[in-house]
Design an enzyme around this catalytic site. Structure first.
Site, PDB file in Angstrom:
ATOM      1  N   HIS A 203      51.338   7.819  36.349  1.00  0.00           N
ATOM      2  CA  HIS A 203      50.316   8.917  36.660  1.00  0.00           C
ATOM      3  C   HIS A 203      50.404   9.374  37.844  1.00  0.00           C
ATOM      4  O   HIS A 203      49.854   9.953  38.535  1.00  0.00           O
ATOM      5  CB  HIS A 203      49.507   7.258  37.358  1.00  0.00           C
ATOM      6  CG  HIS A 203      49.039   6.951  38.142  1.00  0.00           C
ATOM      7  ND1 HIS A 203      49.436   5.173  38.335  1.00  0.00           N
ATOM      8  CD2 HIS A 203      49.815   6.130  39.589  1.00  0.00           C
ATOM      9  CE1 HIS A 203      50.023   4.872  38.669  1.00  0.00           C
ATOM     10  NE2 HIS A 203      49.363   5.428  39.989  1.00  0.00           N
TER      11      HIS A 203
HETATM   12  C1  UD1 Z   1      45.828   6.802  43.284  1.00  0.00           C
HETATM   13  C2  UD1 Z   1      46.433   6.474  44.529  1.00  0.00           C
HETATM   14  C3  UD1 Z   1      47.556   5.614  44.092  1.00  0.00           C
HETATM   15  C4  UD1 Z   1      47.610   4.929  42.981  1.00  0.00           C
HETATM   16  C5  UD1 Z   1      46.975   5.057  41.973  1.00  0.00           C
HETATM   17  C6  UD1 Z   1      46.218   3.736  41.493  1.00  0.00           C
HETATM   18  C7  UD1 Z   1      46.060   7.959  46.509  1.00  0.00           C
HETATM   19  C8  UD1 Z   1      46.634   8.737  47.435  1.00  0.00           C
HETATM   20  N1  UD1 Z   1      46.519   7.576  45.505  1.00  0.00           N
HETATM   21  O1  UD1 Z   1      46.450   7.709  42.405  1.00  0.00           O
HETATM   22  O2  UD1 Z   1      48.180   5.601  45.478  1.00  0.00           O
HETATM   23  O3  UD1 Z   1      48.508   4.389  42.232  1.00  0.00           O
HETATM   24  O4  UD1 Z   1      45.091   5.233  42.784  1.00  0.00           O
HETATM   25  O5  UD1 Z   1      45.213   3.692  39.979  1.00  0.00           O
HETATM   26  O6  UD1 Z   1      45.117   7.046  47.001  1.00  0.00           O
HETATM   27  N2  UD1 Z   1      40.496  10.252  37.699  1.00  0.00           N
HETATM   28  C9  UD1 Z   1      38.901   9.774  36.515  1.00  0.00           C
HETATM   29  N3  UD1 Z   1      38.122   9.149  36.754  1.00  0.00           N
HETATM   30  C10 UD1 Z   1      38.510   7.390  37.415  1.00  0.00           C
HETATM   31  C11 UD1 Z   1      39.309   8.084  38.559  1.00  0.00           C
HETATM   32  C12 UD1 Z   1      40.547   8.855  38.655  1.00  0.00           C
HETATM   33  O7  UD1 Z   1      38.466  11.120  36.409  1.00  0.00           O
HETATM   34  O8  UD1 Z   1      38.219   6.722  38.172  1.00  0.00           O
HETATM   35  C13 UD1 Z   1      40.733  11.666  37.807  1.00  0.00           C
HETATM   36  C14 UD1 Z   1      40.011  12.614  39.002  1.00  0.00           C
HETATM   37  O9  UD1 Z   1      40.700  13.524  38.464  1.00  0.00           O
HETATM   38  C15 UD1 Z   1      40.908  12.407  40.112  1.00  0.00           C
HETATM   39  C16 UD1 Z   1      42.709  12.059  39.384  1.00  0.00           C
HETATM   40  O10 UD1 Z   1      42.066  11.518  38.642  1.00  0.00           O
HETATM   41  O11 UD1 Z   1      40.916  13.145  41.367  1.00  0.00           O
HETATM   42  C17 UD1 Z   1      42.967  11.587  40.637  1.00  0.00           C
HETATM   43  O12 UD1 Z   1      42.542  10.039  40.766  1.00  0.00           O
HETATM   44  P1  UD1 Z   1      43.404   9.797  43.125  1.00  0.00           P
HETATM   45  O13 UD1 Z   1      42.591   8.500  43.266  1.00  0.00           O
HETATM   46  O14 UD1 Z   1      42.577  11.358  43.253  1.00  0.00           O
HETATM   47  O15 UD1 Z   1      44.142   9.224  42.865  1.00  0.00           O
HETATM   48  P2  UD1 Z   1      45.794   8.475  41.712  1.00  0.00           P
HETATM   49  O16 UD1 Z   1      46.392   9.265  40.857  1.00  0.00           O
HETATM   50  O17 UD1 Z   1      44.957   7.959  40.820  1.00  0.00           O
HETATM   51  N1  UDP Z   2      46.311  -2.103  34.533  1.00  0.00           N
HETATM   52  C1  UDP Z   2      45.451  -2.431  34.340  1.00  0.00           C
HETATM   53  N2  UDP Z   2      45.238  -2.193  33.033  1.00  0.00           N
HETATM   54  C2  UDP Z   2      45.561  -0.300  32.317  1.00  0.00           C
HETATM   55  C3  UDP Z   2      46.787  -0.269  33.549  1.00  0.00           C
HETATM   56  C4  UDP Z   2      47.153  -0.956  34.634  1.00  0.00           C
HETATM   57  O1  UDP Z   2      44.570  -3.242  34.305  1.00  0.00           O
HETATM   58  O2  UDP Z   2      45.745  -0.407  31.827  1.00  0.00           O
HETATM   59  C5  UDP Z   2      46.615  -2.614  36.253  1.00  0.00           C
HETATM   60  C6  UDP Z   2      47.970  -3.696  36.386  1.00  0.00           C
HETATM   61  O3  UDP Z   2      48.606  -4.133  35.390  1.00  0.00           O
HETATM   62  C7  UDP Z   2      48.286  -3.500  37.775  1.00  0.00           C
HETATM   63  C8  UDP Z   2      47.268  -2.492  38.648  1.00  0.00           C
HETATM   64  O4  UDP Z   2      47.040  -1.946  37.465  1.00  0.00           O
HETATM   65  O5  UDP Z   2      47.766  -4.792  38.469  1.00  0.00           O
HETATM   66  C9  UDP Z   2      48.241  -1.325  38.652  1.00  0.00           C
HETATM   67  O6  UDP Z   2      48.012  -0.469  39.148  1.00  0.00           O
HETATM   68  P1  UDP Z   2      47.965   1.470  39.421  1.00  0.00           P
HETATM   69  O7  UDP Z   2      49.182   1.527  38.132  1.00  0.00           O
HETATM   70  O8  UDP Z   2      47.457   2.307  38.687  1.00  0.00           O
HETATM   71  O9  UDP Z   2      48.500   1.518  40.327  1.00  0.00           O
HETATM   72  P2  UDP Z   2      50.097   1.335  41.424  1.00  0.00           P
HETATM   73  O10 UDP Z   2      49.919  -0.089  41.358  1.00  0.00           O
HETATM   74  O11 UDP Z   2      51.191   2.233  41.029  1.00  0.00           O
HETATM   75  O12 UDP Z   2      49.374   0.929  42.955  1.00  0.00           O
END
Ligand code: UD1
Ligand code: UDP
Length: 362
Positions: A203
């Site tokens: 992601h």
């Molecule tokens: C965010 C965090 C990242 C973390 C990740 C965990 C920041 C800068 N980034 O990245 O550090 O690793 O979360 O998963 O805070 N979206 C949906 N539904 C949701 C959530 C997100 O559709 O429930 C889509 C939206 O289009 C959104 C995009 O995903 O714009 C990105 O979401 P965002 O929270 O901005 O960043 P992540 O890539 O999820």
């Molecule tokens: N995770 C989850 N379901 C998924 C993928 C990840 O529950 O389909 C959990 C995973 O076990 C871990 C956390 O989400 O505990 C990691 O989150 P993510 O990869 O979104 O963010 P990051 O750790 O990179 O910030």
């Protein structure tokens, strides 16, 4: 009103933060003199990115949920700052807890710092040394405005010291280890009957925001010797489907929706290798003694790289094939603590609040 009650607010918003907050909430539930609130920033909002974790991990319903999801970095961080400030003025907590390095972390920490409300940062002291990552900026700034810093490793302690932060630094281990152990001990991880596959999540912006890059990752996975099960983050799915207009028909890749915590652990437990760019998954793979290949140039979880348990691959994706063949990895089961970080954190926070209020009244 009970004047001796301590008010603590835990700020959550993104998937990994629901998971990190759960053992913390549990640890504080053992202190009857603490009113523990959580505020959800709304950064993640899909059922499988948010609600499912509240249900599975039995998290308390948030005091309030803001609407900061799906916005640009600036707007999201600003909306969190403004929204959290209002709530802090209303609740007047003794301290807030923030987790990790997301926009929710820094937005909330800034709001508290400006109101002189103490901040406890869980997962402090980590660095990727890549300021192109939004998370690196968030974590550096959060560390420098926090009052209590809870760190998972000696390296993180040294890193903070090198930046001049030496007071109120607690080497406690990693809270994700706590919750994983609780779930494994309770035997609640389903048996998904899947075997003989690699498990993937991708992601990060540098792997997804460029169409060619993302397609080359998918083509590499598609050519591996075993099936790839890919839990697809909404960011990645939206880009592929809506922006790049790519069909998800790669014959060796099974795309699945984001999983709940229990099913995700089941996929991790049964796989032959984890291929990811997630921070949390690198640690969980290690604790479950699974080989991990991290599609990044660097990792803040650098200790996992020792003995080849985790390997970084970025430019040359073809290296994956060879790394998959390595055998007999040695894991250190004390990496990032002994699964009691949350208890240390709760106790240290309560001591800190009590000591600072007695200093004020003296
Ligand atoms: C965010 C965090 C990242 C973390 C990740 C965990 C920041 C800068 N980034 O990245 O550090 O690793 O979360 O998963 O805070 N979206 C949906 N539904 C949701 C959530 C997100 O559709 O429930 C889509 C939206 O289009 C959104 C995009 O995903 O714009 C990105 O979401 P965002 O929270 O901005 O960043 P992540 O890539 O999820
Ligand atoms: N995770 C989850 N379901 C998924 C993928 C990840 O529950 O389909 C959990 C995973 O076990 C871990 C956390 O989400 O505990 C990691 O989150 P993510 O990869 O979104 O963010 P990051 O750790 O990179 O910030």
């Amino acid at each position: 009103m009970n004047l001796n009650k301590l008010k603590i607010i835990s700020i959550i918003g993104a998937r990994p933060q629901f998971i990190k907050a759960s053992p913390i909430e549990l640890a504080f539930s053992k202190y009857p003199n603490v009113d523990f609130y959580s505020i959800h920033t709304g950064q993640h909002y899909d059922t499988n990115m948010s609600e499912i974790f509240f249900n599975q991990l039995k998290l308390k319903q948030p005091y309030k949920t803001l609407e900061s999801g799906g916005k640009s970095h600036g707007k999201q961080t600003a909306d969190i700052l403004v929204g959290i400030e209002e709530l802090l003025l209303e609740i007047k907590p003794n301290l807030i807890i923030v987790y990790g390095d997301t926009n929710s972390t820094i937005g909330a920490a800034l709001a508290a710092a400006k109101l002189h409300i103490p901040i406890a940062h869980i997962e402090a002291g980590l660095r990727s040394f890549n300021k192109q990552m939004p998370e690196e900026v968030n974590r550096i700034l959060t560390d420098h405005i926090s009052d209590l810093l809870f760190v998972p490793s000696e390296n993180a302690v040294s890193q903070l010291a090198s930046e001049g932060i030496t007071k109120q630094v607690f080497l406690c281990g990693d809270v994700m280890k706590d919750i994983m152990k609780i779930c494994l001990d309770q035997n609640i991880i389903p048996d998904n009957n899947n075997k003989n596959y690699y498990y993937t999540t991708i992601h990060r912006p540098y792997n997804t925001d460029d169409k060619e890059r993302l397609i080359s990752i998918l083509n590499t996975l598609n050519a591996l010797d075993k099936k790839v099960i890919f839990s697809i983050h909404p960011r990645t799915l939206n880009l592929l489907k809506n922006t790049y207009q790519v069909e998800l028909n790669f014959n060796n890749i099974e795309f699945i929706e984001p999983q709940g915590y229990f099913d995700n652990l089941a996929y991790l437990k049964n796989c032959d290798c984890v291929i990811t760019d997630s921070g949390g998954m690198q640690k969980e793979a290690y604790w479950l003694q699974k080989k991990c290949i991290t599609i990044r140039k660097e990792t803040e979880w650098s200790e996992t790289l020792e003995n080849g348990c985790n390997t970084l691959v970025f430019d040359n994706l073809n290296e994956i094939e060879n790394i998959l063949k390595t055998e007999n990895l040695q894991f250190d089961n004390t990496l990032y603590g002994t699964a009691n970080a949350s208890e240390i954190i709760a106790e240290s926070i309560i001591d800190f609040i009590k000591n600072s209020s007695s200093t004020k009244t003296n």
